[in-house]
Design a protein around this motif. Structure first.
Motif, PDB file in Angstrom:
ATOM      1  N   THR A 511       8.604   2.320   2.965  1.00 54.03           N
ATOM      2  CA  THR A 511       7.666   1.431   2.263  1.00 54.03           C
ATOM      3  C   THR A 511       7.547   0.094   2.986  1.00 54.03           C
ATOM      4  OG1 THR A 511       9.462   0.689   0.785  1.00 54.03           O
ATOM      5  CG2 THR A 511       8.068   2.485   0.003  1.00 54.03           C
ATOM      6  N   ARG A 512       8.670  -0.382   3.528  1.00 56.72           N
ATOM      7  CA  ARG A 512       8.643  -1.639   4.282  1.00 56.72           C
ATOM      8  C   ARG A 512       7.761  -1.507   5.528  1.00 56.72           C
ATOM      9  NH1 ARG A 512      13.745  -2.732   7.826  1.00 56.72           N
ATOM     10  NH2 ARG A 512      12.628  -1.028   8.882  1.00 56.72           N
ATOM     11  N   ASP A 513       7.917  -0.403   6.239  1.00 53.18           N
ATOM     12  CA  ASP A 513       7.159  -0.204   7.469  1.00 53.18           C
ATOM     13  C   ASP A 513       5.668   0.017   7.189  1.00 53.18           C
ATOM     14  OD1 ASP A 513       9.482  -0.470   8.895  1.00 53.18           O
ATOM     15  OD2 ASP A 513       9.842   1.693   9.090  1.00 53.18           O
ATOM     16  N   ILE A 514       5.380   0.753   6.090  1.00 57.62           N
ATOM     17  CA  ILE A 514       3.969   0.995   5.751  1.00 57.62           C
ATOM     18  C   ILE A 514       3.279  -0.309   5.368  1.00 57.62           C
ATOM     19  CG2 ILE A 514       2.413   2.148   4.111  1.00 57.62           C
ATOM     20  CD1 ILE A 514       4.417   4.477   4.052  1.00 57.62           C
ATOM     21  N   LYS A 515       4.004  -1.168   4.643  1.00 55.06           N
ATOM     22  CA  LYS A 515       3.435  -2.483   4.299  1.00 55.06           C
ATOM     23  C   LYS A 515       3.135  -3.287   5.571  1.00 55.06           C
ATOM     24  CE  LYS A 515       5.810  -2.936  -0.160  1.00 55.06           C
ATOM     25  NZ  LYS A 515       6.902  -3.658  -0.878  1.00 55.06           N
ATOM     26  N   ALA A 516       4.084  -3.273   6.498  1.00 55.76           N
ATOM     27  CA  ALA A 516       3.897  -4.014   7.751  1.00 55.76           C
ATOM     28  C   ALA A 516       2.725  -3.462   8.547  1.00 55.76           C
ATOM     29  CB  ALA A 516       5.178  -3.962   8.573  1.00 55.76           C
ATOM     30  N   ASN A 517       2.617  -2.121   8.586  1.00 56.86           N
ATOM     31  CA  ASN A 517       1.501  -1.499   9.307  1.00 56.86           C
ATOM     32  C   ASN A 517       0.159  -1.817   8.648  1.00 56.86           C
ATOM     33  OD1 ASN A 517       3.306  -0.402  11.116  1.00 56.86           O
ATOM     34  ND2 ASN A 517       3.353   1.619  10.141  1.00 56.86           N
ATOM     35  N   HIS A 518       0.184  -1.923   7.310  1.00 54.27           N
ATOM     36  CA  HIS A 518      -1.063  -2.236   6.611  1.00 54.27           C
ATOM     37  C   HIS A 518      -1.543  -3.656   6.954  1.00 54.27           C
ATOM     38  CE1 HIS A 518      -4.162  -2.273   3.570  1.00 54.27           C
ATOM     39  NE2 HIS A 518      -3.653  -3.394   3.068  1.00 54.27           N
ATOM     40  N   VAL A 519      -0.588  -4.571   7.063  1.00 57.53           N
ATOM     41  CA  VAL A 519      -0.957  -5.940   7.438  1.00 57.53           C
ATOM     42  C   VAL A 519      -1.637  -5.950   8.813  1.00 57.53           C
ATOM     43  CG1 VAL A 519      -0.058  -8.233   8.030  1.00 57.53           C
ATOM     44  CG2 VAL A 519       0.823  -7.004   6.025  1.00 57.53           C
ATOM     45  N   LYS A 520      -1.119  -5.144   9.728  1.00 55.34           N
ATOM     46  CA  LYS A 520      -1.727  -5.052  11.067  1.00 55.34           C
ATOM     47  C   LYS A 520      -3.142  -4.478  10.978  1.00 55.34           C
ATOM     48  CE  LYS A 520       2.698  -4.363  13.438  1.00 55.34           C
ATOM     49  NZ  LYS A 520       3.543  -3.413  14.218  1.00 55.34           N
ATOM     50  N   ARG A 521      -3.310  -3.464  10.102  1.00 58.70           N
ATOM     51  CA  ARG A 521      -4.638  -2.859   9.962  1.00 58.70           C
ATOM     52  C   ARG A 521      -5.627  -3.837   9.328  1.00 58.70           C
ATOM     53  NH1 ARG A 521      -1.422   1.840   8.975  1.00 58.70           N
ATOM     54  NH2 ARG A 521      -1.370   1.406   6.728  1.00 58.70           N
ATOM     55  N   LEU A 522      -5.127  -4.676   8.424  1.00 62.13           N
ATOM     56  CA  LEU A 522      -5.986  -5.710   7.851  1.00 62.13           C
ATOM     57  C   LEU A 522      -6.461  -6.677   8.930  1.00 62.13           C
ATOM     58  CD1 LEU A 522      -4.247  -6.702   4.455  1.00 62.13           C
ATOM     59  CD2 LEU A 522      -6.525  -5.706   4.740  1.00 62.13           C
ATOM     60  N   GLN A 523      -5.531  -7.027   9.803  1.00 68.03           N
ATOM     61  CA  GLN A 523      -5.876  -7.953  10.888  1.00 68.03           C
ATOM     62  C   GLN A 523      -6.870  -7.328  11.856  1.00 68.03           C
ATOM     63  OE1 GLN A 523      -1.975  -8.770  12.417  1.00 68.03           O
ATOM     64  NE2 GLN A 523      -1.535 -10.372  10.903  1.00 68.03           N
ATOM     65  N   ASN A 524      -6.744  -5.987  12.025  1.00 65.34           N
ATOM     66  CA  ASN A 524      -7.658  -5.290  12.927  1.00 65.34           C
ATOM     67  C   ASN A 524      -8.985  -4.934  12.260  1.00 65.34           C
ATOM     68  OD1 ASN A 524      -5.679  -5.360  14.881  1.00 65.34           O
ATOM     69  ND2 ASN A 524      -4.864  -3.322  14.343  1.00 65.34           N
ATOM     70  N   GLY A 525      -9.018  -5.095  10.911  1.00 67.04           N
ATOM     71  CA  GLY A 525     -10.240  -4.778  10.184  1.00 67.04           C
ATOM     72  C   GLY A 525     -10.426  -3.319   9.883  1.00 67.04           C
ATOM     73  N   THR A 526      -9.373  -2.504  10.066  1.00 67.24           N
ATOM     74  CA  THR A 526      -9.496  -1.062   9.784  1.00 67.24           C
ATOM     75  C   THR A 526      -9.193  -0.733   8.315  1.00 67.24           C
ATOM     76  OG1 THR A 526      -7.208  -0.767  10.508  1.00 67.24           O
ATOM     77  CG2 THR A 526      -8.953  -0.359  12.129  1.00 67.24           C
ATOM     78  N   CYS A 527      -8.635  -1.692   7.572  1.00 67.39           N
ATOM     79  CA  CYS A 527      -8.371  -1.503   6.139  1.00 67.39           C
ATOM     80  C   CYS A 527      -8.900  -2.714   5.390  1.00 67.39           C
ATOM     81  CB  CYS A 527      -6.888  -1.333   5.867  1.00 67.39           C
ATOM     82  SG  CYS A 527      -6.271   0.334   6.203  1.00 67.39           S
ATOM     83  N   SER A 528      -9.342  -2.489   4.133  1.00 71.22           N
ATOM     84  CA  SER A 528      -9.885  -3.587   3.331  1.00 71.22           C
ATOM     85  C   SER A 528      -8.807  -4.174   2.426  1.00 71.22           C
ATOM     86  CB  SER A 528     -11.049  -3.079   2.483  1.00 71.22           C
ATOM     87  OG  SER A 528     -10.573  -2.156   1.508  1.00 71.22           O
ATOM     88  N   ILE A 529      -9.110  -5.368   1.900  1.00 70.57           N
ATOM     89  CA  ILE A 529      -8.175  -6.021   0.978  1.00 70.57           C
ATOM     90  C   ILE A 529      -8.058  -5.225  -0.320  1.00 70.57           C
ATOM     91  CG2 ILE A 529      -7.808  -8.083  -0.422  1.00 70.57           C
ATOM     92  CD1 ILE A 529      -9.083  -9.704   1.791  1.00 70.57           C
TER      93      ILE A 529
END
Length: 597
Positions: A511-529
């Motif tokens: 869960t910690r790693d998935i949260k961290a990866n999601h933050v990266k995807r937000l920065q890359n614009g591949t995931c929405s808020i």
């Protein structure tokens, strides 16, 4: 005798009866704790065999010292849906043989004390005092609390108090043997119908056939004017009177549970009608020479045993007939209504009269709760990828059931905490009480996941491919820890339980790693808020689900070692423990996120 003597005699009889009933309660409580939850297990496993059911009914009645208590237990188990009516018939028949055991104990009061010393010591009036001393020492010894020694001590003390009650009653009626008024009163019992009614009413009022037989023995031993002809109808009436407790316990239960009480009553009424009729007819025709002879304690025990054994021989081949009588008296209700009632009677309060059985049934109910919690969470997880409104409704319904389970099991265990429980039952109670809170919380998290699934469906949200792949790995890990949790709680296998904490730790890291990866995807614009908020909710609930699974496994381990320091235990297994490290590495490799080293 003057009024003063009569009043004092009545007070002594009442006091002796109180000692008798209290002593029987203490003795049966000790015997029950020694038996533990094995009675309940035996009832459910062995009732498929005709002869084993008979022996089981006899044995449990000897342990409980009451056929009424066994019948009340059966009413509770049938009301819960744990047993079927057909399973109880032969057990009830066996109970009527088992209750004769106490009668034979009481007849020892008639042992002649005028003979040699060794014969006098066979009289409970004397050897029960030795039992009282030994029992008191065992109960007060340094290592006595909460162990078998204390239970054995309570059995011995209870027996001594019971016998002291018999002595009081016997001494109270001793002066009555020379009273003309008392002798004239006894002559009225020559009417067999009146004898049956008196035996029924007295036993029904004090709700103990053993106590009413004790009173009869006291009268027979001291007054000396009770004949066989008087005693036989009274003893038969006492067997009917013992059904009053079962009749009372049948109030407010489902139709099947009511049938248990009807079977108990039918057995004793049919036996009384048949054998009293045969006895009276033969006595009128051939005239039994013993009918007008005084009866003693041994004679009462013989009559009581012969009547119950003869009734068993008569009705045992027609056990199906007793069930048919119960079906005629109490018609079955529609299946849907019975199922609803069974759920309402999840843990029948009547089982509290036998604490060891109540504890065992609480444990069984908690195992059903464990299965329901696992299934409910897995259903809610399936909604995240395939939303179905029917499944959502089932998740909410199951969560309500879990709340009901926790409330009823918890209430029962709180009530049982005031009773004297064996070591084993105390450990089971502690484990169950700790686990049901975690099961209920799993239901809450299932609701949270269902709400997240609804939000995904309503807003038509989509996770990125990488997020879906990561969640697939995490979901597989959550599924395994849920299944392992249920398996551990059902089997109580400590070796399996220690493997849950390493998996819980892996899930925390995932869960910690998935949260961290999601933050990266937000920065890359591949995931929405928006999807990020939903993902955060799902990850939180997943993490908490694994925590509750870990708590349940720890409760199994701790209660097996009689220790209750969860934090210290977890610290111990997590650091410097080879088994933990090996399993952690295994699960880390098994549930590795895509692209992670």
């Amino acid at each position: 005798m003057n009024v003063k003597d009569v009043v004092l005699a009545c007070i002594m009889v009442i006091g002796g009866l109180a000692f008798f009933l209290y002593g029987m309660s203490v003795m049966s409580s000790g015997l029950e704790k020694m038996a533990g939850g094995r009675m309940e297990q035996a009832l459910k496993k062995l009732t498929s065999n005709w002869w084993l059911s008979l022996l089981l009914g006899t044995g449990i009645t000897i342990v409980l010292q009451s056929s009424s208590s066994l019948t009340v237990m059966l009413v509770g188990l049938v009301n819960c849906g744990v047993m079927e009516v057909a399973q109880t018939v032969v057990v009830i028949i066996g109970a009527n043989i088992g209750k004769t055991f106490t009668t034979w104990l009481l007849c020892l009061m008639g042992v002649d004390t005028e003979g040699p010393l060794w014969m006098s010591l066979l009289n409970p009036e004397y050897f029960s005092l030795i039992f009282a001393l030994v029992g008191a020492v065992m109960m007060m010894s340094k290592n006595a609390p909460n162990n078998k020694k204390r239970d054995i001590g309570s059995i011995l003390v209870g027996f001594a108090v019971l016998m002291y009650g018999m002595v009081l009653m016997k001494d109270a009626v001793e002066p009555l043997k020379d009273s003309p008024d008392f002798q004239s009163l006894l002559t009225k019992f020559d009417n067999p119908i009146l004898g049956v009614l008196v035996g029924t009413v007295v036993t029904g009022v004090i709700q103990s056939s053993a106590a009413s037989i004790g009173i009869l023995m006291a009268l027979a031993g001291s007054a000396g004017s009770i004949t066989f002809g008087m005693a036989i109808p009274i003893i038969m009436g006492q067997n009917i009177g013992t059904c009053v407790t079962a009749l009372i316990s049948s109030i407010g239960v489902n139709s099947n549970a009511k049938k248990v009480g009807v079977i108990h009553i039918a057995f004793n009424v049919i036996g009384t009608v048949v054998f009293l009729t045969i006895y009276e007819l033969l006595d009128m025709v051939i005239g039994f020479p013993f009918s007008d002879q005084p009866i003693n304690s041994i004679g009462i025990a013989v009559v009581h045993t012969v009547f119950n054994v003869a009734t068993t021989v008569l009705l045992l081949p027609f056990s199906k007939g007793l069930e048919k009588i119960a079906n005629l008296v109490i018609p079955s209700k529609p299946e849907a209504e019975e199922d609803k009632h069974k759920h309402h009677a999840l843990l029948d309060k009547r089982l509290l009269t036998t604490p060891s059985v109540a504890v065992a049934e609480c444990e069984n109910a908690s195992q059903r709760m464990a299965l329901l919690a696992m299934e409910t969470v897995l259903m809610s997880i399936s909604l995240l990828t395939e939303y179905d409104e029917r499944v959502v409704k089932k998740v909410y319904k199951n969560e309500e059931k879990l709340d009901s389970y926790e409330d009823r099991i918890g209430s029962s265990l709180v009530q049982l905490s005031t009773r004297a429980l064996s070591d084993h039952d105390s450990q089971v109670s502690s484990r169950v009480l700790r686990a049901i809170g975690d099961f209920e919380r799993l239901g809450d998290h299932a609701i949270n996941l269902a709400e997240s699934a609804k939000e995904i469906f309503d807003k038509d949200l989509h996770f990125s491919d990488s997020a879906q792949q990561e969640m697939k790995v995490l979901t597989a890990a959550i599924t395994e820890i849920l299944q392992n949790m249920h398996d551990v709680y059902k089997s109580l296998d400590e070796r399996k339980a220690v493997n849950i904490e390493p998996l819980e730790q892996v899930i925390d890291y995932l869960t910690r790693d998935i949260k961290a990866n999601h933050v990266k995807r937000l920065q890359n614009g591949t995931c929405s808020i928006t999807t990020g908020f939903v993902l955060a909710d799902i990850l939180y609930n997943y993490e908490r689900i694994s925590d509750h699974c870990s708590n349940i496994a720890v409760s199994v381990i701790e209660t097996s070692h009689n220790m209750f320091e969860t934090h210290n235990y977890l610290q111990k297994v997590k650091f410097g423990n080879k088994n933990f490290n090996d399993n952690f590495e295994k699960y880390s490799e098994k549930y590795k996120l895509p692209g992670m080293a």
